[in-house]
Scaffold this motif. Structure first.
Motif, short mmCIF file in Angstrom:
data_model
loop_
_atom_site.label_atom_id
_atom_site.label_comp_id
_atom_site.label_asym_id
_atom_site.label_seq_id
_atom_site.Cartn_x
_atom_site.Cartn_y
_atom_site.Cartn_z
N PHE A 153 -0.07 -5.32 9.20
CA PHE A 153 0.76 -4.36 8.48
C PHE A 153 2.13 -4.23 9.13
O PHE A 153 2.27 -4.37 10.35
CB PHE A 153 0.10 -2.98 8.50
CG PHE A 153 -1.09 -2.89 7.60
CD1 PHE A 153 -2.34 -3.30 8.04
CD2 PHE A 153 -0.97 -2.39 6.32
CE1 PHE A 153 -3.44 -3.21 7.21
CE2 PHE A 153 -2.07 -2.30 5.48
CZ PHE A 153 -3.30 -2.71 5.94
N GLY A 154 3.10 -3.89 8.31
CA GLY A 154 4.39 -3.46 8.83
C GLY A 154 4.31 -2.00 9.25
O GLY A 154 3.27 -1.34 9.10
N THR A 155 5.42 -1.50 9.76
CA THR A 155 5.44 -0.13 10.25
C THR A 155 5.54 0.90 9.13
O THR A 155 5.33 2.07 9.37
CB THR A 155 6.62 0.09 11.21
OG1 THR A 155 7.82 -0.33 10.56
CG2 THR A 155 6.43 -0.71 12.49
N GLY A 156 5.84 0.43 7.91
CA GLY A 156 5.91 1.34 6.78
C GLY A 156 7.31 1.86 6.54
O GLY A 156 8.10 2.01 7.48
N LEU A 166 -4.06 0.70 -2.23
CA LEU A 166 -3.42 -0.52 -2.71
C LEU A 166 -2.65 -0.26 -4.01
O LEU A 166 -3.17 0.33 -4.95
CB LEU A 166 -4.47 -1.60 -2.95
CG LEU A 166 -3.92 -2.95 -3.40
CD1 LEU A 166 -3.16 -3.62 -2.26
CD2 LEU A 166 -5.05 -3.86 -3.89
N GLY A 219 -1.91 11.30 6.60
CA GLY A 219 -3.28 11.56 7.04
C GLY A 219 -4.35 10.94 6.17
O GLY A 219 -5.55 11.08 6.47
N LYS A 220 -3.94 10.24 5.12
CA LYS A 220 -4.92 9.64 4.19
C LYS A 220 -5.00 8.13 4.38
O LYS A 220 -4.14 7.53 5.02
CB LYS A 220 -4.51 9.93 2.74
CG LYS A 220 -4.39 11.40 2.41
CD LYS A 220 -5.70 12.12 2.54
CE LYS A 220 -5.59 13.56 2.09
NZ LYS A 220 -6.88 14.29 2.28
N SER A 221 -6.03 7.53 3.81
CA SER A 221 -6.17 6.09 3.87
C SER A 221 -5.12 5.41 3.00
O SER A 221 -4.69 5.98 1.99
CB SER A 221 -7.55 5.67 3.36
OG SER A 221 -8.58 6.27 4.09
N PRO A 222 -4.70 4.21 3.38
CA PRO A 222 -3.78 3.45 2.52
C PRO A 222 -4.44 3.16 1.17
O PRO A 222 -5.64 2.90 1.09
CB PRO A 222 -3.55 2.16 3.31
CG PRO A 222 -3.88 2.50 4.72
CD PRO A 222 -4.98 3.51 4.64
N TYR A 273 0.84 -1.19 0.00
CA TYR A 273 0.00 0.00 0.00
C TYR A 273 0.88 1.24 0.00
O TYR A 273 1.96 1.26 0.58
CB TYR A 273 -0.86 0.05 1.27
CG TYR A 273 -2.05 -0.88 1.26
CD1 TYR A 273 -1.92 -2.20 1.67
CD2 TYR A 273 -3.30 -0.43 0.86
CE1 TYR A 273 -3.01 -3.04 1.67
CE2 TYR A 273 -4.40 -1.28 0.85
CZ TYR A 273 -4.24 -2.58 1.26
OH TYR A 273 -5.32 -3.41 1.26
N LEU A 331 3.45 0.70 2.84
CA LEU A 331 3.10 -0.27 3.85
C LEU A 331 3.01 -1.67 3.23
O LEU A 331 2.35 -1.86 2.21
CB LEU A 331 1.74 0.06 4.47
CG LEU A 331 1.63 1.40 5.21
CD1 LEU A 331 0.18 1.76 5.43
CD2 LEU A 331 2.34 1.33 6.54
N GLN A 335 0.69 5.25 1.18
CA GLN A 335 -0.10 6.11 2.05
C GLN A 335 0.50 7.50 2.12
O GLN A 335 1.68 7.65 2.45
CB GLN A 335 -0.22 5.52 3.46
CG GLN A 335 -1.18 6.29 4.35
CD GLN A 335 -1.27 5.73 5.75
OE1 GLN A 335 -0.34 5.13 6.26
NE2 GLN A 335 -2.42 5.93 6.39
#
Lengths: 112, 110
Positions: free
Chosen positions: B100-103, B46, B41-44, B36, B88, B38
């Motif tokens: 999820f991972g931490t990104g 895909l 402040g926004k949604s992930p 993903y 992510l 991101q």
């Protein structure tokens, strides 16, 4: 249109005042989940639901409750919010075999 | 041990270069893996999913999966400044739960 809705989008509250964040999906998905996101910590799962009346704790469930009385709705309840629950919250839903998950727009919560 | 782990970065690459993002997972029962993007402040959003060993290409993006090593990666070719975001990695476990991972924060320098 397939979507996950969350309400409210923004909320400022005070310590100890019970609140509920709603999540609703219109895709008849079995699986729903709540995540919180804090800087540098990714999306951490709070609670997870596999179907109506079936829920399980995620990685960070302390201070939260959920319910799944209907398939479409998965509210997140903070019985006594504390400042450490200040965060960005996302609800998501998905179905086995589908190649994507659907996220709500997020709820930004500030607990004073 | 976390279900999904990523290097948090930040990762900086010059415009036009290849960005390489890596992820490992712990549940050998995991079947599907997702990348993903991101914005703050926004949604992930895909980008790609993969469930078979090997490579999967979609435009400038290539996902790689090695189930024996429990390793997933994402390559972004010809990186653009608009690719600057947090990426992510996520795994759908054997129990159909999504972790999820931490990104990894990526910055593409013009």
């Amino acid at each position: 249109e397939a979507q996950v809705t969350q309400n409210p989008r923004y909320l400022i509250t005070v310590t100890g005042k019970k609140l509920t964040v709603t999540c609703s999906q219109n895709m008849n998905h079995e699986y729903m989940s709540w995540y919180r996101q804090d800087p540098g910590l990714g999306l951490r799962q709070i609670y997870y639901s596999m179907n109506v009346e079936v829920t399980d704790k995620g990685d960070v469930p302390e201070g939260y409750k959920v319910s799944r009385k209907e398939k479409r709705n998965f509210p997140l309840i903070l019985e006594s919010p504390s400042p450490n629950q200040t965060s960005l919250y996302f609800c998501a839903s998905w179905e086995t075999g589908e190649e994507t998950q659907y996220f709500g727009p997020g709820t930004r919560l500030l607990v004073l | 041990q976390k279900e999904v782990e990523q290097n948090s970065g930040p990762l900086s690459v010059p415009e036009g270069a290849i960005a390489s993002l890596n992820c490992t997972y712990s549940d050998r029962g995991s079947q599907s893996f997702f990348w993903y993007r991101q914005y703050s402040g926004k949604s992930p959003e895909l980008i790609m999913f993969i469930y078979s060993n090997g490579d999967k290409e979609d435009g400038r993006f290539t996902a790689q999966l090695n189930k024996a090593s429990q390793y997933v990666s994402l390559l972004i070719r010809d990186s653009q400044p608009s690719d600057s975001a947090t990426y992510l990695c996520a795994a759908l476990t054997g129990a159909n739960n999504l972790f999820f991972g931490t990104g990894t924060r990526l910055t593409v320098i013009p």
